[in-house]
Design a protein around this motif. Structure first.
Motif, PDB file in Angstrom:
ATOM      1  N   TYR A 104       0.834  -1.201   0.000  1.00 21.18           N
ATOM      2  CA  TYR A 104       0.000   0.000   0.000  1.00 21.18           C
ATOM      3  C   TYR A 104       0.879   1.266   0.000  1.00 21.18           C
ATOM      4  O   TYR A 104       0.640   2.179  -0.784  1.00 21.18           O
ATOM      5  CB  TYR A 104      -0.948  -0.020   1.208  1.00 21.18           C
ATOM      6  N   ARG A 105       1.872   1.312   0.886  1.00 23.18           N
ATOM      7  CA  ARG A 105       2.776   2.470   0.931  1.00 23.18           C
ATOM      8  C   ARG A 105       3.450   2.693  -0.404  1.00 23.18           C
ATOM      9  O   ARG A 105       3.524   3.818  -0.896  1.00 23.18           O
ATOM     10  CB  ARG A 105       3.842   2.282   2.024  1.00 23.18           C
ATOM     11  N   ASN A 106       3.938   1.624  -1.004  1.00 24.32           N
ATOM     12  CA  ASN A 106       4.633   1.736  -2.286  1.00 24.32           C
ATOM     13  C   ASN A 106       3.689   2.220  -3.392  1.00 24.32           C
ATOM     14  O   ASN A 106       4.091   2.991  -4.258  1.00 24.32           O
ATOM     15  CB  ASN A 106       5.291   0.419  -2.679  1.00 24.32           C
ATOM     16  N   SER A 107       2.455   1.779  -3.349  1.00 26.01           N
ATOM     17  CA  SER A 107       1.497   2.190  -4.382  1.00 26.01           C
ATOM     18  C   SER A 107       1.143   3.663  -4.252  1.00 26.01           C
ATOM     19  O   SER A 107       0.730   4.297  -5.210  1.00 26.01           O
ATOM     20  CB  SER A 107       0.242   1.332  -4.320  1.00 26.01           C
ATOM     21  N   ARG A 108       1.307   4.202  -3.042  1.00 22.83           N
ATOM     22  CA  ARG A 108       1.001   5.604  -2.785  1.00 22.83           C
ATOM     23  C   ARG A 108       2.239   6.492  -2.948  1.00 22.83           C
ATOM     24  O   ARG A 108       2.158   7.693  -2.760  1.00 22.83           O
ATOM     25  CB  ARG A 108       0.458   5.777  -1.360  1.00 22.83           C
ATOM     26  N   GLY A 109       3.373   5.866  -3.245  1.00 21.65           N
ATOM     27  CA  GLY A 109       4.611   6.620  -3.414  1.00 21.65           C
ATOM     28  C   GLY A 109       5.163   7.147  -2.105  1.00 21.65           C
ATOM     29  O   GLY A 109       5.886   8.135  -2.085  1.00 21.65           O
ATOM     30  N   GLU A 110       4.835   6.506  -1.025  1.00 25.50           N
ATOM     31  CA  GLU A 110       5.281   6.964   0.311  1.00 25.50           C
ATOM     32  C   GLU A 110       6.641   6.399   0.654  1.00 25.50           C
ATOM     33  O   GLU A 110       7.032   5.355   0.316  1.00 25.50           O
ATOM     34  CB  GLU A 110       4.259   6.549   1.379  1.00 25.50           C
TER      35      GLU A 110
END
Length: 104
Positions: free
Chosen positions: A98-104
């Motif tokens: 999820y974090r990676n998909s949000r660019g976080e």
């Protein structure tokens, strides 16, 4: 310590396996798990009896859950410490996705 074989078997986890293990944080029987999953997912995920009882059997064999009793001929299971570790690994994996998909 979780064996590599067990990690390979459960991580990444199928959606059904995730919800079954997640539901067993409190003692539950197969029908109750199914109802909990339907409630958690607003009826988007339904686990059929073959998947449910096959998964419960495998998880019990692998030590992720344990049988704790019977209620009206229904077997009741609960997650073990090993199961909690596997579930935590999967939750961390999902959070990373999820974090990676949000660019976080």
């Amino acid at each position: 310590m979780i064996s590599d074989k067990l990690k390979r078997s459960y991580v990444p986890m199928t959606e059904s396996a995730f919800y079954i293990l997640f539901s067993l944080q409190s003692p539950q029987h197969g029908y109750g798990i199914g109802q909990n999953v339907k409630s958690l997912t607003n009826d988007e995920v339904k686990i059929g009896p073959g998947t449910m009882y096959g998964s419960l059997s495998k998880m019990e064999r692998d030590g992720l859950i344990q049988f704790v009793g019977e209620e009206e001929k229904r077997k009741i299971y609960v997650i073990t410490e090993l199961g909690k570790e596997i579930l935590d690994i999967e939750i961390q994996r999902i959070a990373r996705l999820y974090r990676n998909s949000r660019g976080e």
